[in-house]
Design an enzyme around this catalytic site. Structure first.
Site, short mmCIF file in Angstrom:
data_model
loop_
_atom_site.label_atom_id
_atom_site.label_comp_id
_atom_site.label_asym_id
_atom_site.label_seq_id
_atom_site.Cartn_x
_atom_site.Cartn_y
_atom_site.Cartn_z
N SER A 140 37.75 40.49 20.26
CA SER A 140 38.16 39.09 20.35
C SER A 140 38.99 38.92 21.61
O SER A 140 39.55 39.89 22.14
CB SER A 140 38.95 38.67 19.12
OG SER A 140 40.23 39.28 19.11
N GLY A 144 46.06 40.84 21.93
CA GLY A 144 46.35 41.71 23.06
C GLY A 144 45.44 42.91 23.16
O GLY A 144 45.00 43.28 24.26
N THR A 145 45.12 43.54 22.03
CA THR A 145 44.28 44.75 22.07
C THR A 145 42.84 44.40 22.42
O THR A 145 42.24 44.99 23.32
CB THR A 145 44.34 45.49 20.72
OG1 THR A 145 45.67 45.91 20.47
CG2 THR A 145 43.42 46.71 20.75
N ASN A 205 35.70 30.83 17.23
CA ASN A 205 36.22 30.86 15.87
C ASN A 205 35.99 29.55 15.13
O ASN A 205 35.64 29.54 13.94
CB ASN A 205 37.72 31.18 15.89
CG ASN A 205 38.01 32.64 15.60
OD1 ASN A 205 37.26 33.31 14.91
ND2 ASN A 205 39.10 33.15 16.15
N ASN A 231 32.86 37.12 9.94
CA ASN A 231 32.42 38.43 10.43
C ASN A 231 30.99 38.72 10.01
O ASN A 231 30.23 39.37 10.74
CB ASN A 231 33.35 39.52 9.92
CG ASN A 231 34.75 39.42 10.51
OD1 ASN A 231 34.94 38.89 11.60
ND2 ASN A 231 35.74 39.92 9.79
N GLU A 257 15.65 43.60 28.66
CA GLU A 257 14.88 42.41 28.98
C GLU A 257 15.69 41.13 28.78
O GLU A 257 15.42 40.12 29.42
CB GLU A 257 13.61 42.35 28.13
CG GLU A 257 12.61 43.45 28.41
CD GLU A 257 11.36 43.29 27.57
OE1 GLU A 257 10.48 42.49 27.93
OE2 GLU A 257 11.27 43.97 26.52
#
Length: 444
Positions: A140, A144-145, A205, A231, A257
């Site tokens: 996402s 931060g990660t 989202n 998800n 492709e």
């Protein structure tokens, strides 16, 4: 046979990845029951010497997956669940402190601190491949990660594996995101995606939430929270996109492709996606007629971003069909829909089509549309506006510039990159060429 590696980063990326693996196992378990000897499942799985994982597969397997998170919670939860034996411990990397919803902390601090270990995790996965074709990055952009470490890994892939395709599944924050700095993180990350990815599949989202609200209420009961349903939508989309490399079909579409046929300009590689059916498993709505499925994937409510591609300009479009669909059905529907879709004048025949004979579990047919469409600039402009609302006040800037290697130029360069991309799509929509090289038109 080619192989792909999935790299899942951050809480969102790992949750989507685990849903993808769960769904893929269900498909291959059912497929093996049909007596097929085909080994195409090896494109995302590999043999393992460990104990068997599933009664439905004759040999134990490992996912071609790398899991990364700067918090331990999600990955630890996965390791306690049914997918634990599917994962190779040498391809997992966690920390305990988290990236603090800060792109700079993820990209510059953790990205540098863990670069050697990240390289080792990816190298171990790559060495298990006979013919590595593609990396899929799931993350996402709001935290931060996912945004920071995710784009750091993207740079690592470009440096170490420059000839391997890099497909990015990026979940974009909504306007009411609970992370106040999410517009910063998303714009800073987008600069990296624009420069270093081959294809980006944006998922907003808010669009995912709208889909679960509209289609989720068709099911009588559900104990899933909205994020599980969201998800699930993304996981099924990725499952359908990769079906041609996992199963046989009359007209399979190779992953390379998609990039070759749908990206006429290198930086303009953001693909609008949609899929049908969207009704949850167990819903009692009647099965949609085949022609209606083809109509549905071009409707606004089926798109994975908040935009309507029919009101904008198509640069190219791919249709990936699964299940009991004949080539004649596909051609008939393309001919039927073509007059209502506005294609750019130099690529009016810019269709790519694929047929995979294996339908998703519990469905007779499924259909995915991937399009390079100028409507994406509306989502980009909304993100830019939210970024500027903070940036003009210099709000929270000090949290980023206090990280070693980060300065205010990173913000201005990322904003300039996004503005240029928006202008390129606007230019095409208005009938002029963008500020990039002339397009390469690929015959279908």
């Amino acid at each position: 046979m080619t192989q792909s590696i999935v790299i899942q980063v951050g809480q969102c990326g790992n949750q989507i990845g685990c849903r993808f693996w769960d769904l893929a196992l269900q498909e291959h378990a059912q497929y093996s029951k049909l007596g097929s000897k085909d080994d195409s499942w090896k494109s995302f799985f590999r043999h393992s010497k460990s104990d068997g994982l599933s009664d439905n597969l004759s040999e134990s397997i490992k996912a071609r997956a790398v899991l990364v998170d700067m918090e331990e919670g999600v990955i630890n939860q996965v390791l306690k669940g049914p997918l634990s034996k599917l994962l190779d411990q040498k391809q997992l990397l966690t920390d305990v402190s988290g990236a603090g919803n800060n792109w700079a902390t993820g990209h510059l601090h953790f990205g540098m601190q863990y670069r050697d270990r990240l390289e080792e995790c990816v190298r171990h996965a790559a060495e298990q491949c006979d013919c590595l074709q593609c990396f899929f990055l799931f993350h996402s952009l709001g935290g931060g990660t996912g945004s920071g470490v995710g784009t750091s890994i993207l740079l690592l892939l470009q440096d170490n594996y420059p000839d391997i395709y890099r497909f990015v599944t990026a979940v974009y924050p909504s306007a009411d995101d609970d992370v106040v700095t999410s517009p910063y993180n998303a714009v800073l990350a987008m600069h990296q995606l624009t420069e270093h990815a081959d294809c980006v599949l944006p998922f907003e989202n808010q669009a995912l939430m709208d889909i679960t609200t509209k289609f989720g209420n068709m099911k009588e009961k559900t104990d899933q929270n909205p994020y599980d349903n969201m998800n699930d939508i993304v996981g099924k989309m990725l499952l359908n996109i990769t079906s041609s490399s996992r199963f046989e079909g009359a007209l399979n579409v190779d992953l390379n492709e998609i990039a070759t046929n749908l990206v006429p300009f290198p930086r303009m590689h953001y693909l609008v996606s949609s899929q049908t059916p969207l009704s949850p498993e167990g819903s009692r709505i009647p099965i949609r007629k085949l022609d209606q499925l083809f109509t549905d994937v071009f409707l606004r409510e089926y798109q994975m971003i908040k935009a309507d591609p029919r009101n904008s300009l198509y640069l190219s479009c791919a249709l990936i069909c699964r299940g009991k669909i004949e080539l004649s059905d596909l051609r008939r529907n393309v001919d039927r829909l073509r007059p209502s879709l506005n294609f750019i004048h130099w690529n009016t025949e810019g269709w790519k089509t694929g047929l995979c004979s294996v339908a998703p579990v519990g469905q007779q047919q499924a259909l995915v549309a991937l399009s390079n469409n100028t409507c994406i600039h509306h989502s980009m402009q909304n993100l830019k506006d939210r970024f500027l609302k903070l940036y003009r006040r210099k709000a929270h800037i000090h949290h980023y510039t206090s990280v070693d290697g980060m300065d205010d130029d990173q913000f201005s360069h990322s904003l300039e990159s996004l503005s240029s991309l928006i202008q390129d799509y606007n230019s095409l929509e208005s009938g002029s060429l963008p500020s990039v090289a002339a397009p390469i038109i690929i015959a279908n």
